[in-house]
Write a protein that holds these residues in place. Structure first.
Motif, PDB file in Angstrom:
ATOM      1  N   VAL A 140      -2.751   0.102  -2.241  1.00 26.66           N
ATOM      2  CA  VAL A 140      -2.153   0.394  -0.941  1.00 26.66           C
ATOM      3  C   VAL A 140      -1.887   1.885  -0.810  1.00 26.66           C
ATOM      4  O   VAL A 140      -1.458   2.538  -1.766  1.00 26.66           O
ATOM      5  CB  VAL A 140      -0.820  -0.370  -0.760  1.00 26.66           C
ATOM      6  N   SER A 161       2.249  -4.325  -6.018  1.00 26.94           N
ATOM      7  CA  SER A 161       1.141  -3.525  -5.500  1.00 26.94           C
ATOM      8  C   SER A 161       0.962  -2.264  -6.343  1.00 26.94           C
ATOM      9  O   SER A 161       1.918  -1.750  -6.945  1.00 26.94           O
ATOM     10  CB  SER A 161       1.401  -3.116  -4.047  1.00 26.94           C
ATOM     11  N   ALA A 247      -5.182  -2.314   1.672  1.00 27.06           N
ATOM     12  CA  ALA A 247      -4.090  -2.324   2.648  1.00 27.06           C
ATOM     13  C   ALA A 247      -3.600  -0.901   2.855  1.00 27.06           C
ATOM     14  O   ALA A 247      -3.697  -0.053   1.960  1.00 27.06           O
ATOM     15  CB  ALA A 247      -2.936  -3.213   2.179  1.00 27.06           C
ATOM     16  N   CYS A 249      -0.115   0.994   4.801  1.00 23.20           N
ATOM     17  CA  CYS A 249       1.174   0.814   5.478  1.00 23.20           C
ATOM     18  C   CYS A 249       1.530   2.123   6.171  1.00 23.20           C
ATOM     19  O   CYS A 249       1.565   3.176   5.533  1.00 23.20           O
ATOM     20  CB  CYS A 249       2.263   0.432   4.478  1.00 23.20           C
TER      21      CYS A 249
END
Length: 436
Positions: A140, A161, A247, A249
């Motif tokens: 991430v 993660s 991913a 964020c």
């Protein structure tokens, strides 16, 4: 009991307001759309009401979970009638004072690929990590602007993660200049040091003046493109780099939830305008927390305590509480100066970049509509593209559309929250003594 105070929102500001009003001898109805009190910040931590742990059976406190305020109605010079939807039934509360503490939500600036599965707001990723112990991905990138990126990265690490890097869009010079010289809040410095130590143990680099400008993938995120930014957030040519991730964020600060404040008739200039007692421009209405300025949970709680105390009929002479509130306001000013949004972020966009995800209106759609001399007023552009008119009613894309069009955001709606026609047609039910 004395006055009746309705508090909307059960995050730090709302809990503080309920505590302040109870201490002043008022009867309190505390409303929130969530099942449990605490808001985002207390998602898993013990919830506190002022100082002691919140007891939902606290004398004088009525806790209304999963309840939405959908409209206000004025019939005199006092606080407005509060229309509430709870369990499919309509209620109308008649408070002596109303405290609005609905909080804020993540703001995410669009970029190519931001609508791919695997792109999360930082708040959503943290909620899944803290509330459900779920990691949004194995690899991430956390990007955007503001100190909130650090606790989000920490939550992701604790959920399992691997955080590739944390990217602050503003250069170090802007951040340091904004925070300025001491004095700094000791608690904030300690909190920052704790996150920095955790990221260092996991060997997570924190890079300044760099952000995600594109997400790529077939059906979901497979890689992101990051780039170095100038102080105005324009991209430095040739600084792009690709990272394989599953991913990303993103958070570019927060947008206050202004719908209820505007529906109640409060003056707004980006945030709800309040005086030294947390009173808004609307009679009988107070506001506290991030709708008045983004400053974090301790500041929101202090504002809530002051708003609730005065709304409940307490003496306005509370110097210690006012000092705490003023410290929070000073922190908010430093935060805004250290982590501004640069004007040149729109250079990241392409004609096909989706801006309004509800209606799939693109940057090209907005530019073409704005260039039409026959219908280039902001309202006409929104009607032509339907940007901001979807199910979220502009809560996500509203500030972005306004910046692209160079117009103020549109917030005013007589009905502040969605309500079914059947619910609207149903008779108003009176709250029983146990519900009050």
């Amino acid at each position: 009991m004395g006055r009746h105070v309705v508090v909307v929102g059960a995050g730090p500001a709302g809990l503080g307001a309920a505590s302040g009003a109870l201490r002043a001898g008022a009867r309190v109805t505390l409303l929130d759309a969530a099942e449990r009190p605490g808001g985002q910040i207390h998602r898993t931590a013990p919830v506190e009401l002022g100082g002691p742990r919140l007891e939902l059976a606290w004398p004088g406190l009525a806790w209304w979970a999963e309840s939405s305020v959908w409209a206000f109605e004025r019939s005199g010079d006092g606080a407005p009638l509060v229309h509430v939807l709870r369990g499919g039934e309509r209620f109308a509360l008649e408070p002596d004072a109303l405290v609005l503490a609905p909080g804020a939500h993540d703001r995410v600036l669009p970029f190519p690929g931001w609508d791919l599965p695997g792109v999360y707001t930082a708040g959503a990723a943290q909620a899944l990590a803290k509330g459900e112990c779920l990691a949004v991905g194995e690899k991430v990138v956390v990007a955007g602007s503001g100190p909130f990126l650090l606790p989000v990265a920490a939550s992701l690490l604790e959920a399992g993660s691997r955080v590739v890097e944390v990217l602050e869009a503003n250069p170090a010079s802007t951040v340091l200049r904004g925070w300025g010289r001491p004095p700094w809040q000791v608690s904030k410095v300690g909190e920052l040091a704790g996150y920095a130590a955790l990221l260092a143990r996991h060997r997570v680099p924190v890079r300044m003046g760099r952000t995600v400008v594109e997400a790529r993938g077939d059906g979901r995120v497979e890689e992101v493109v990051t780039a170095r930014l100038r102080a105005d957030w324009s991209v430095v040519p040739g600084s792009e780099r690709s990272h394989a991730v599953d991913a990303v964020c993103v958070s570019h600060g927060f947008s206050p939830r202004l719908e209820l404040a505007v529906a109640a008739g409060c003056a707004v200039d980006g945030f709800v305008r309040v005086d030294g007692d947390q009173r808004t421009s609307a009679a009988g209405v107070f506001a506290a927390g991030e709708v008045t300025g983004i400053a974090g949970a301790p500041a929101a709680k202090a504002e809530g305590l002051l708003a609730g105390w005065i709304a409940g009929g307490g003496s306005p002479r509370v110097p210690a509480l006012r000092r705490r509130r003023d410290q929070g306001r000073a922190f908010a000013r430093r935060l805004a100066a250290a982590h501004p949004i640069g004007d040149a972020w729109k250079e990241w966009l392409r004609p096909g970049t989706v801006v309004c995800r509800c209606e799939e209106a693109t940057y090209g759609d907005l530019c073409r509509a704005a260039g039409d001399q026959a219908a280039n007023a902001p309202r006409a552009v929104r009607l032509a593209t339907r940007a901001g008119l979807g199910p979220c009613q502009g809560r996500v894309c509203g500030p972005t559309v306004a910046e692209i069009l160079g117009s103020p955001p549109a917030h005013h709606r007589p009905i502040a929250q969605p309500i079914r026609l059947g619910e609207l047609a149903a008779p108003v039910r009176e709250a029983t003594p146990d519900e009050r």
